[in-house]
Design a protein around this motif. Structure first.
Motif: not given
Length: 498
Positions: A99-113
Motif C-alpha cells: 500500500l505504501g510503496l506508491i508514496h515512495c515515488g513521491g520522494l522524487l517529487s522535488f524534481t518535478s519542478g
C-alpha cells in the motif's frame, strides 16, 4: 529595478506579468473581465476535475483490491461450503509495503519542478497519466509472475502520480486568475473526493464479481484513454493556446503573477530550502497526509478488522466518510470566497490570518477526534468520529494548495514538488508504522496508532501557526511591472500572440 533591454520579446513579457507590490497602482492597465461560462479556463477546470477523479482512483484502487487478494475464499460445492486460503498470504508488514510503496515515488517529487520546466505542464500531465495507466494495467500480471517487478511498477506509478500533482498546481498558477482560484480550485479538487467516493464501492464490487485483476485492468485502461485528451486541449501556458479569445487571454494575464517568458531562470534552491514559511507549509502537509493515510489507505483494513464484512461491504462502508466530505469540501471553498468578499480581506484582515484560523481549527479538532477514537469500541460511534475527522480535511488540503500557488508564483511546480515530497515521506512512514504496530489488527493496536497520529497533528499545527505565511516571497518575484515605460497589456498580448 531596470529590466534587461537586450531582448524586446522578454521585455514585453516582463511588462505583461505583474509584480504584486505594484498591482494597486495599475489603474491604466485594467482589462475587462472575461465571463467564466463558455471560457477556456472553465473547460480546463472541468478536465482537471475529471483527471483528478481518475488519478485518485488509480492511487486508491489497491486499497480495496488487497482485501479481496488476502481474504479467505468461500466456495459452495453442492450442499457443502468449503473455505480456501487467500491467493496472497501477506502479513501486515507486506500489506503496508504494497500500500505504501506508491508514496515512495513521491520522494522524487522535488524534481518535478525541473521536469515541468523542461517539458511544460501539458506534456508532463500527459506523460504522468499514461504511465500511471499502463503500470496499473500491468499489476495483475506482475503480481502473479514476479512480485518484485510489481513493486517496481508500483514505485513508478508513485513517481508519475507525484508529477501529476505538481502539474496540477503549475497549470492552475498559469491558467486561473487569482480572483477565481478559491472557487475553481474547490471545484477541481472535488474530483479527488469524487474519486475517493467511487473507488471503494465500485472497486469492491468489481473485485467481488469479476475478481481483483479486473480492478486494475479497468481503471488502468480508463486512465490511459483520458490522458489522450490532455495535449489536444490543454496548453502549458494560455499564450500558447490559439483557440483562446484575446479578451480572455488579457484577463488571465492581468490576474496571474507568473511569467510566461521562455527565458530560463535559475531555481533559487537555497532560498526555498531555508524559507521558514515553506517549512511551515510542509509541516501542514505532513499533518494532512498523516491523517489521510489512515482515512484513505488503512480504513478498509480497519473496517475489515472490526466488522469482518466481505470486500464489497467493506468498500461501501469505507466510502461513507468520503461522501460526507465531498459536501464539506464544497462548503469550505464557498466559505473562503465568502469570507474574502464579505470582510474585504485585502484591507481589513490579512488573508493568511484566515488560512491560519481555518487550518488551526481543523488540525486541533482532528487531534481531539483521533484521541476520541481510543475511548470507544461501538462501531456506529467509531464511524461517526471518522466522518467527523474527514469533515475537516478539506480545509487542510484546500489551504495548502492555495498557499502553494500564492507563496511563490514563479516556482509553483517546484514548491508543489517539495510539499508533495513531505507528504509522501510521512505517508510512507505512517504506513510502515501502522503495519508494525498492528500485527494482529486488534483494537488496542489501532488505538496506539491513533494516539501517535494525534501527537503529530498537534506538533505540526503549532509550527504552522508560528512560522506560516502566504505572502509571495521576495525571491519568487522574478518579474516586475515597469509603470514608467507606459507599456500596456494590450501591446504585450499582441507581441505574445505573434
Amino acid at each position: 529595478m531596470e529590466r534587461d533591454k537586450t531582448n524586446p520579446e522578454d521585455d514585453a513579457f516582463n511588462v505583461a506579468f505583474l509584480d504584486t507590490k505594484n498591482q494597486q497602482n495599475r489603474k491604466d492597465a485594467r482589462v475587462e473581465k472575461s465571463p467564466l461560462f463558455f471560457s477556456k479556463r472553465l473547460l480546463i477546470s472541468i478536465l482537471l476535475f475529471l483527471w483528478n477523479t481518475v488519478i485518485w482512483v488509480i492511487r486508491n484502487n489497491i486499497n480495496v483490491a488487497v482485501v479481496e487478494m488476502t481474504s479467505n475464499k468461500t466456495v459452495l460445492q453442492g450442499n457443502l461450503t468449503t473455505a480456501s486460503l487467500p491467493e496472497f498470504q501477506w502479513d501486515s508488514k507486506t500489506i503496508s509495503l504494497v500500500l505504501g510503496l506508491i508514496h515512495c515515488g513521491g520522494l522524487l517529487s522535488f524534481t518535478s519542478g525541473f521536469v515541468i520546466s523542461k517539458l511544460g505542464g501539458s506534456m508532463s500531465c500527459t506523460l504522468s497519466m499514461i504511465i500511471c495507466g499502463i503500470t496499473t494495467f500491468l499489476y495483475p500480471i506482475c503480481l502473479r509472475y514476479n512480485f518484485h517487478l510489481f513493486l517496481v511498477f508500483r514505485l513508478v506509478t508513485g513517481v508519475f502520480f507525484s508529477l501529476y500533482i505538481s502539474c496540477f498546481s503549475e497549470i492552475f498558477a498559469r491558467w486561473i486568475p487569482k480572483s477565481e482560484r478559491s472557487m475553481l480550485m474547490t471545484f477541481c479538487y472535488g474530483g479527488f473526493y469524487i474519486g475517493a467516493i467511487i473507488v471503494y464501492p465500485i472497486c469492491g464490487s468489481i473485485a467481488t464479481e469479476w475478481g481483483w485483476p479486473m480492478v486494475f485492468y479497468s481503471t488502468g485502461s480508463i486512465c490511459t484513454i483520458m490522458a489522450i485528451l490532455c495535449p489536444t486541449i490543454l496548453k502549458s501556458d494560455p499564450s500558447q493556446d490559439r483557440s483562446i479569445s484575446k479578451k480572455e487571454l488579457l484577463y488571465i494575464i492581468d490576474g496571474i503573477e507568473t511569467s510566461s517568458s521562455k527565458k530560463q531562470v535559475a531555481f533559487p534552491y537555497k532560498s526555498i530550502l531555508t524559507s521558514a514559511p515553506i517549512g511551515a507549509l510542509c509541516m501542514a502537509n505532513i499533518a494532512t497526509f498523516c491523517g489521510l493515510t489512515f482515512l484513505l489507505d488503512c480504513l478498509p483494513l480497519y473496517i475489515k478488522t472490526i466488522t469482518g464484512n466481505n470486500t464489497a461491504n467493506v468498500g461501501m462502508i469505507s466510502s461513507i466518510p468520503s461522501i460526507v466530505t465531498t459536501f464539506m469540501y464544497s462548503f469550505s471553498g464557498v466559505l473562503i470566497v465568502y469570507w474574502k468578499n464579505k470582510t474585504n480581506i485585502s484591507s481589513t484582515l490579512h488573508i493568511f490570518q484566515m488560512y491560519k484560523i481555518l487550518m488551526g481549527v481543523a488540525l486541533i479538532t482532528q487531534t481531539a477526534l483521533f484521541l476520541a477514537l481510543t475511548l470507544v469500541s461501538n462501531f456506529t460511534i467509531i464511524m461517526l468520529i471518522i466522518v467527523a475527522i474527514r469533515l475537516f480535511t478539506p480545509f487542510n488540503i484546500l489551504i495548502v494548495q492555495l498557499i502553494i500557488v500564492d507563496i511563490a508564483p514563479g516556482y509553483t511546480g517546484m514548491i508543489s514538488g517539495i510539499v508533495a515530497f513531505c507528504g509522501s515521506f510521512i505517508t510512507i512512514s505512517t504506513q510502515m508504522t501502522i503495519g508494525h504496530m498492528t500485527p494482529n489488527h486488534s483494537l488496542e493496536e489501532w488505538n496506539r496508532c491513533f494516539v501517535l497520529i494525534a501527537c503529530l497533528l498537534a506538533i505540526c499545527s503549532a509550527i504552522f501557526t508560528l512560522f506560516g505565511s502566504s505572502d509571495p516571497q521576495p525571491w519568487s518575484l522574478s518579474t516586475t511591472f515597469n509603470e514608467e515605460k507606459g507599456k500596456s497589456l494590450h501591446t504585450s498580448v499582441k507581441l505574445i500572440k505573434k
